[in-house]
Design a protein around this motif. Structure first.
Motif, PDB file in Angstrom:
ATOM      1  N   CYS A 180      -6.305   7.559   1.776  1.00  0.00           N
ATOM      2  CA  CYS A 180      -5.334   6.463   1.680  1.00  0.00           C
ATOM      3  C   CYS A 180      -4.298   6.562   2.790  1.00  0.00           C
ATOM      4  O   CYS A 180      -3.980   5.566   3.459  1.00  0.00           O
ATOM      5  N   ARG A 181      -3.765   7.760   3.004  1.00  0.00           N
ATOM      6  CA  ARG A 181      -2.771   7.924   4.059  1.00  0.00           C
ATOM      7  C   ARG A 181      -3.359   7.605   5.427  1.00  0.00           C
ATOM      8  O   ARG A 181      -2.741   6.932   6.253  1.00  0.00           O
ATOM      9  N   LEU A 182      -4.562   8.064   5.660  1.00  0.00           N
ATOM     10  CA  LEU A 182      -5.223   7.828   6.935  1.00  0.00           C
ATOM     11  C   LEU A 182      -5.386   6.335   7.191  1.00  0.00           C
ATOM     12  O   LEU A 182      -5.049   5.823   8.268  1.00  0.00           O
ATOM     13  N   ARG A 196      -7.955  -5.288   2.799  1.00  0.00           N
ATOM     14  CA  ARG A 196      -8.960  -4.306   2.357  1.00  0.00           C
ATOM     15  C   ARG A 196      -8.309  -2.967   2.041  1.00  0.00           C
ATOM     16  O   ARG A 196      -8.559  -2.352   0.995  1.00  0.00           O
ATOM     17  N   VAL A 197      -7.451  -2.506   2.953  1.00  0.00           N
ATOM     18  CA  VAL A 197      -6.802  -1.210   2.749  1.00  0.00           C
ATOM     19  C   VAL A 197      -5.825  -1.275   1.576  1.00  0.00           C
ATOM     20  O   VAL A 197      -5.772  -0.365   0.742  1.00  0.00           O
ATOM     21  N   ALA A 252       0.834  -1.206   0.000  1.00  0.00           N
ATOM     22  CA  ALA A 252       0.000   0.000   0.000  1.00  0.00           C
ATOM     23  C   ALA A 252       0.870   1.258   0.000  1.00  0.00           C
ATOM     24  O   ALA A 252       0.573   2.234  -0.708  1.00  0.00           O
ATOM     25  N   GLU A 253       1.946   1.251   0.778  1.00  0.00           N
ATOM     26  CA  GLU A 253       2.851   2.410   0.789  1.00  0.00           C
ATOM     27  C   GLU A 253       3.472   2.617  -0.588  1.00  0.00           C
ATOM     28  O   GLU A 253       3.597   3.753  -1.063  1.00  0.00           O
ATOM     29  N   ARG A 254       3.866   1.541  -1.219  1.00  0.00           N
ATOM     30  CA  ARG A 254       4.455   1.648  -2.557  1.00  0.00           C
ATOM     31  C   ARG A 254       3.441   2.230  -3.537  1.00  0.00           C
ATOM     32  O   ARG A 254       3.753   3.100  -4.358  1.00  0.00           O
ATOM     33  N   ALA A 255       2.212   1.747  -3.450  1.00  0.00           N
ATOM     34  CA  ALA A 255       1.163   2.233  -4.350  1.00  0.00           C
ATOM     35  C   ALA A 255       0.892   3.714  -4.132  1.00  0.00           C
ATOM     36  O   ALA A 255       0.719   4.480  -5.090  1.00  0.00           O
TER      37      ALA A 255
END
Length: 788
Positions: free
Chosen positions: A691-693, A730-731, A657-660
């Motif tokens: 997204c960050r949250l 999910r995230v 997710a961080e990469r995305a």
């Protein structure tokens, strides 16, 4: 390779000969403690280095024999402000008095060119090791880690110096460091390629324009108020002959006051690694640009006949062009794989610096900003930071046919892999050669898995290792590079916890060393295998053997040509209690009756070389000693294996997710729609903030589950684990979907890693158990708590 400083001595080059009589007279007058007259002076030259000529002086007089180092400007016409031995002397003298940074003692500075022809200074000779290979391939893995740690701590010590207290407050200007660096090296490069010299490389000119247009904002005191070494790399350090300890930092010619991120980037410039801060790509490009300008200057001196690097200086011209091309490739978003050591070298430096001030923490904790505070052993082993960029670039995809996962890896011809890229399989083989022991160090804190009774509890905790998983999760391939991929880590843990000494000797040791791969055969096509009590595979006792019959699919790892061992789950007693019917047994994949029916794809990806397979077991006969733990303990083994393992999947999903998110933001800052950047669109602002949250919230949830697992065990932690297993995929899917949307057609193609990461994340919602099962667990615990 490493050389002792004494091994780097050679005869003085003809262009660099000194007036030894004049020098000896000066040394008698100027160097405190110099051997008395009459003295004999033997002068030799250090062959390493291509800047200021450097000599070892052996002085003999009376009963004394002393060694010194003399460093001087080269002869002939020099570029303006280059080869500033005066500044080197100034900073060495100041740091020598301060005492926290290891530097040689300096004795004198001579600005009188009549002594030996150019200005010079004299300092102590430090005997020790100099590592010429930044990858430290000749160093044992456990010492390699310590060497990088020592290197990182020394740089941190340099950057912590209070310049006003040591008298270096006016050693350089504080404002506009990056801008001034660009102009300085552009000017140096122009002087090296002026009329009558090698022509300017178009790549360098293009790179100069990009740097000038992307200078980051800098606060003079906060960003540029510390010492910058300017050429901080491992071959400018002298290490203790036997210990991983820095004895001396050398070559301060480019030191000044400036932006300390430039030092970090310069050491990590082999390829564009990520850093938890802005403008990292700029700093890397600036480092490549600076080294290219320096290399062009070395080549210019080679043509003039006064280069100090000997024959190596001749190749500097081509190297300058190569560096400029690498910088442009980096700017355009392409990975640059030019040094198989970079993965380790960068990670140790970045992670050690990032956590340097926290490494004395007595235990692992998690603060409310979501950062992990690791104890010393956890900090020192965070060694996979750059795995996030290990993706299959276009050149590798084009060459993939020559590197099929179904064929031998040794048959690949790297010369067909393009200028900057290796095919994926070549790449993995290169990195695994350096990281075969990584899983054993990370998981079990051992190199050879010889003393199995001492392994339990010696490695990292789930919380410590979970954070490593986040870093590795940024790439599809990084876990395998570090021998930490599924199903091998889970299978290693099973063998460690439940295997007999003989089973461990036969299978665990080669798994830890990365010599073989393994597979886990549990899921079956004809039953809902998320409920292990449904398993139909039969394991029947027959004297001193077991006979196995059944059909499995999604047998992870079975398609890998290196797969040697299968852990198979089946029923040994259908009349026993429901959770005592299952057993696990080890099966050599070459045993007669084991048939690989077909490979299975995941949303079109074949997951090579990992490979999922459908496998048929037909009257497979294995020794009874292959049973794991005992009959009827299969369900317990499965629970023990899948609890921590699935949590690691959750943490890898945070990395995905961080990469995305990073790719999405980068794209939004470059792509225009309807006359405005995507980043300027109101809808994007809302999406990226959400997204960050959610990433930050989910990371803390996963870390909480890891902490519960470490401190209270799987039973107490099952609620936190269930929540993490629902929330993380999910995230990750939400963020990946947003990133794909911002990328448009590129997002669903194989030109970015997003589609592959999305497929992996969506699969884990099944592989880690259906959401409904985890939600039931959460609900039952809540109801139980309410009743109590």
């Amino acid at each position: 390779m490493a050389s002792m400083t004494s091994d780097m001595i050679e005869s003085v080059q003809e262009a660099h000969r000194l007036d030894e009589i004049s020098l000896l007279d000066y040394l008698h007058r100027s160097v405190e403690g110099f051997p008395p007259r009459p003295a004999k002076l033997t002068v030799s030259q250090f062959g390493h280095g291509q800047s200021n000529p450097t000599y070892r002086l052996k002085a003999e007089g009376g009963n004394a024999v002393k060694f010194y180092v003399l460093r001087k400007k080269p002869p002939g016409k020099l570029l303006q402000s280059a080869h500033a031995v005066e500044r080197e002397y100034q900073v060495l003298a100041a740091l020598g008095k301060e005492g926290t940074v290891p530097v040689p003692r300096v004795f004198c500075l001579c600005n009188d060119p009549s002594v030996i022809g150019t200005p010079f200074y004299v300092m102590d000779y430090v005997e020790g090791r100099v590592f010429l290979d930044p990858g430290l391939k000749s160093v044992k893995p456990e010492e390699r880690k310590e060497v990088y740690q020592a290197m990182a701590k020394t740089l941190a010590a340099i950057h912590k110096i209070d310049v006003d207290r040591v008298g270096l407050g006016k050693f350089g200007r504080l404002e506009n460091y990056c801008k001034r660096q660009i102009e300085r090296w552009a000017s140096q490069y122009a002087a090296s390629t002026a009329e009558g010299k090698p022509p300017a490389d178009p790549s360098m000119l293009k790179l100069t324009r990009w740097l000038r247009s992307n200078v980051p904002a800098e606060d003079a005191r906060r960003d540029c108020g510390g010492i910058v070494h300017g050429d901080y790399k491992i071959d400018n350090l002298v290490f203790h002959p036997t210990e991983a300890r820095v004895l001396a930092v050398l070559d301060w010619e480019l030191s000044t006051l400036g932006n300390r991120m430039s030092d970090v980037a310069y050491n990590c410039m082999v390829r564009g690694a990520s850093w938890p801060g802005p403008n990292w790509k700029f700093y890397l490009a600036l480092s490549l640009f600076r080294l290219a300008a320096i290399s062009a200057g070395v080549y210019n001196r080679f043509l003039l006949g006064n280069a100090s690097g000997g024959k190596r200086a001749e190749s500097s011209g081509k190297f300058a062009c190569y560096l400029a091309s690498c910088a442009l490739e980096l700017i355009n978003g392409g990975p640059i794989i030019s040094d198989s050591s970079f993965l380790f070298r960068t990670s140790y430096l970045l992670k050690s610096l990032f956590l340097y001030d926290r490494e004395q923490a007595s235990r692992t904790t998690c603060d409310f900003h979501g950062k992990i505070h690791l104890p010393k052993r956890g900090t020192s082993i965070r060694s996979c930071e750059d795995g996030k960029e290990v993706d299959c670039p276009p050149a590798a995809r084009r060459a993939k046919t020559s590197c099929s996962s179904r064929g031998p890896l040794e048959s690949v011809d790297p010369s067909k892999c393009g200028v900057f890229y290796f095919p994926l399989q070549c790449f993995l083989r290169i990195f695994q050669a350096d990281s075969a022991a990584m899983a054993s160090k990370i998981l079990f804190d051992t190199d050879d898995a010889q003393n199995f009774d001492r392994l339990v509890g010696a490695g990292l905790s789930n919380l410590e290792y979970g954070h490593l998983c986040e870093i590795m999760g940024r790439s599809v391939w990084a876990p395998e590079v570090f021998n930490c991929s599924a199903p091998d880590t889970g299978n290693m843990e099973v063998l460690l916890r439940y295997g007999s000494p003989e089973q461990q000797k036969t299978w665990l040791k080669p798994l830890l060393k990365g010599e073989i791969r393994s597979a886990f055969a549990m899921t079956e096509p004809n039953v809902a295998s998320s409920d292990a009590t449904n398993i139909e595979c039969k394991i029947t006792r027959d004297g001193e053997h077991y006979i196995i019959n059944g059909r499995k699919w999604w047998t992870s790892g079975a398609m890998d040509p290196r797969c040697r061992i299968l852990i198979v789950m089946g029923k040994t007693d259908v009349n026993a209690l429901l959770h005592k019917q299952q057993s696990m047994i080890l099966v050599d994949i070459k045993t007669p009756g084991v048939e690989i029916i077909r490979p299975l794809t995941v949303f079109g990806y074949d997951d090579a070389p990992h490979g999922h397979a459908e496998v048929l077991f037909k009257d497979v006969k294995v020794p009874a000693t292959n049973i794991l733990w005992a009959e009827g303990r299969g369900f317990e083994i499965a629970q023990g294996r899948l609890g921590p393992g699935r949590l690691h999947h959750c943490m890898r999903l945070i990395g995905s997710a961080e990469r995305a998110l990073e790719l999405m933001v980068h794209r939004a800052l470059q792509r225009k729609v309807f006359g405005k950047l995507i980043a300027q669109q109101g809808a994007f602002s809302s999406e990226v903030s959400q997204c960050r949250l959610e990433i930050t919230q989910t990371r803390l949830l996963v870390l909480h589950a890891a902490n519960e697992l470490d401190n209270h065990g799987a039973k107490v932690a099952r609620g936190a684990l269930a929540m993490a297993k629902v929330a993380a995929p999910r995230v990750a899917l939400k963020v990946l979907d947003s990133a794909i949307q911002v990328h448009g057609g590129a997002g669903v193609s194989s030109d970015t890693v997003l589609a592959h990461l999305w497929a992996a994340a969506r699969t884990l919602r099944i592989a880690d158990g259906p959401d409904d099962v985890h939600l039931q667990t959460i609900a039952r615990l809540e109801l139980k708590r309410a009743r109590m």
